[in-house]
Design a protein around this motif. Structure first.
Motif, short mmCIF file in Angstrom:
data_model
loop_
_atom_site.label_atom_id
_atom_site.label_comp_id
_atom_site.label_asym_id
_atom_site.label_seq_id
_atom_site.Cartn_x
_atom_site.Cartn_y
_atom_site.Cartn_z
N MET A 216 133.90 62.26 51.55
CA MET A 216 132.76 61.76 50.40
C MET A 216 133.02 60.38 50.02
SD MET A 216 130.99 64.46 49.58
CE MET A 216 130.30 65.27 48.25
N LYS A 217 131.87 59.90 49.93
CA LYS A 217 131.57 58.46 49.62
C LYS A 217 130.79 58.40 48.04
CE LYS A 217 129.91 53.85 51.54
NZ LYS A 217 129.50 53.60 52.65
N LYS A 218 131.34 57.65 47.36
CA LYS A 218 130.84 57.36 45.97
C LYS A 218 130.72 55.97 45.64
CE LYS A 218 133.42 61.33 44.21
NZ LYS A 218 134.66 61.80 43.12
N ILE A 219 129.33 55.98 45.47
CA ILE A 219 128.95 54.55 45.26
C ILE A 219 128.08 54.16 43.83
CG2 ILE A 219 128.74 53.93 47.56
CD1 ILE A 219 125.49 54.10 46.18
N GLY B 183 115.96 45.24 32.64
CA GLY B 183 115.23 45.29 33.62
C GLY B 183 115.53 45.96 35.09
N SER B 184 116.72 46.00 35.26
CA SER B 184 117.23 46.44 36.47
C SER B 184 117.36 47.98 36.42
CB SER B 184 118.89 45.97 36.91
OG SER B 184 119.61 46.47 35.88
N VAL B 185 117.80 48.64 37.51
CA VAL B 185 117.98 50.18 37.76
C VAL B 185 119.39 50.21 38.12
CG1 VAL B 185 117.21 52.15 38.89
CG2 VAL B 185 115.52 50.58 38.17
N TYR B 186 120.10 51.25 37.71
CA TYR B 186 121.27 51.59 37.82
C TYR B 186 121.49 52.97 38.35
CZ TYR B 186 126.31 52.95 37.28
OH TYR B 186 127.75 53.48 37.46
N ILE B 187 122.23 52.91 39.78
CA ILE B 187 122.37 54.35 40.51
C ILE B 187 123.82 54.54 40.64
CG2 ILE B 187 121.84 55.32 42.37
CD1 ILE B 187 119.35 53.34 42.70
N GLU B 188 124.05 55.89 40.60
CA GLU B 188 125.38 56.39 41.22
C GLU B 188 125.06 57.39 42.10
OE1 GLU B 188 128.03 57.85 37.97
OE2 GLU B 188 128.13 55.69 36.94
N ALA B 189 125.73 57.48 43.31
CA ALA B 189 125.47 58.55 44.59
C ALA B 189 126.54 58.96 44.94
CB ALA B 189 124.35 57.84 45.22
N VAL B 190 126.71 60.18 45.47
CA VAL B 190 127.97 60.88 46.00
C VAL B 190 127.40 61.67 47.19
CG1 VAL B 190 129.52 62.46 45.69
CG2 VAL B 190 129.02 61.06 43.74
N LYS C 123 123.23 45.10 43.83
CA LYS C 123 124.73 44.94 43.77
C LYS C 123 125.33 46.20 44.12
CE LYS C 123 127.30 44.53 40.18
NZ LYS C 123 127.61 44.07 38.48
N LEU C 124 126.16 46.63 44.98
CA LEU C 124 126.86 47.74 45.69
C LEU C 124 128.29 47.81 45.39
CD1 LEU C 124 126.03 50.25 47.20
CD2 LEU C 124 126.18 48.92 49.12
N GLU C 125 128.84 48.87 45.08
CA GLU C 125 130.16 48.94 45.37
C GLU C 125 130.83 50.35 45.19
OE1 GLU C 125 132.77 48.28 41.58
OE2 GLU C 125 131.14 47.10 41.19
N GLU C 126 131.96 50.67 46.15
CA GLU C 126 132.26 51.87 46.00
C GLU C 126 133.22 52.10 44.73
OE1 GLU C 126 134.00 53.83 49.41
OE2 GLU C 126 133.17 52.50 50.87
N ASP C 127 133.04 53.29 44.24
CA ASP C 127 133.66 53.92 43.11
C ASP C 127 134.43 55.34 43.13
OD1 ASP C 127 135.00 54.22 40.49
OD2 ASP C 127 133.24 53.22 39.24
#
Length: 91
Positions: free
Chosen positions: A1-4, A40-47, A74-78
């Motif tokens: 599983m990848k979590k970003i 004004g940005s949008v924040y996303i978490e996806a798994v 701006k993207l990072e794995e978490d």
């Protein structure tokens, strides 16, 4: 599983970006959240599986909303992101 987690900037608020992002996530098969931020940005978490997350990232960078436009992403794995059951718009 990848979590970003991603923070997307550009013309991403007021153009249906969050709801189109949810639609794309549901089609691809990833879970997570999407929300507007005060700046004004949008924040996303996806798994999800790596191939599905990669497809989701590519779709978001192209802007799932026809009237939206992504300028920066701006993207990072978490690994600490929770294991979401579905994809939701949270605000």
């Amino acid at each position: 599983m990848k979590k970003i987690k991603m923070t997307v900037s550009g013309r991403v608020q007021g153009v249906g970006f969050r709801y189109m992002t949810k639609m794309v996530a549901d089609q691809i098969g990833v879970s997570g959240i999407v929300r507007n931020e005060d700046d004004g940005s949008v924040y996303i978490e996806a798994v999800g599986p790596t191939d599905k997350i990669d497809a989701f990232i590519a779709a978001v960078k192209r802007s799932p909303s026809p009237s939206g436009k992504v300028d920066t992403c701006k993207l990072e794995e978490d690994a600490n992101i929770e294991n979401y059951i579905s994809f939701r718009v949270t605000n």
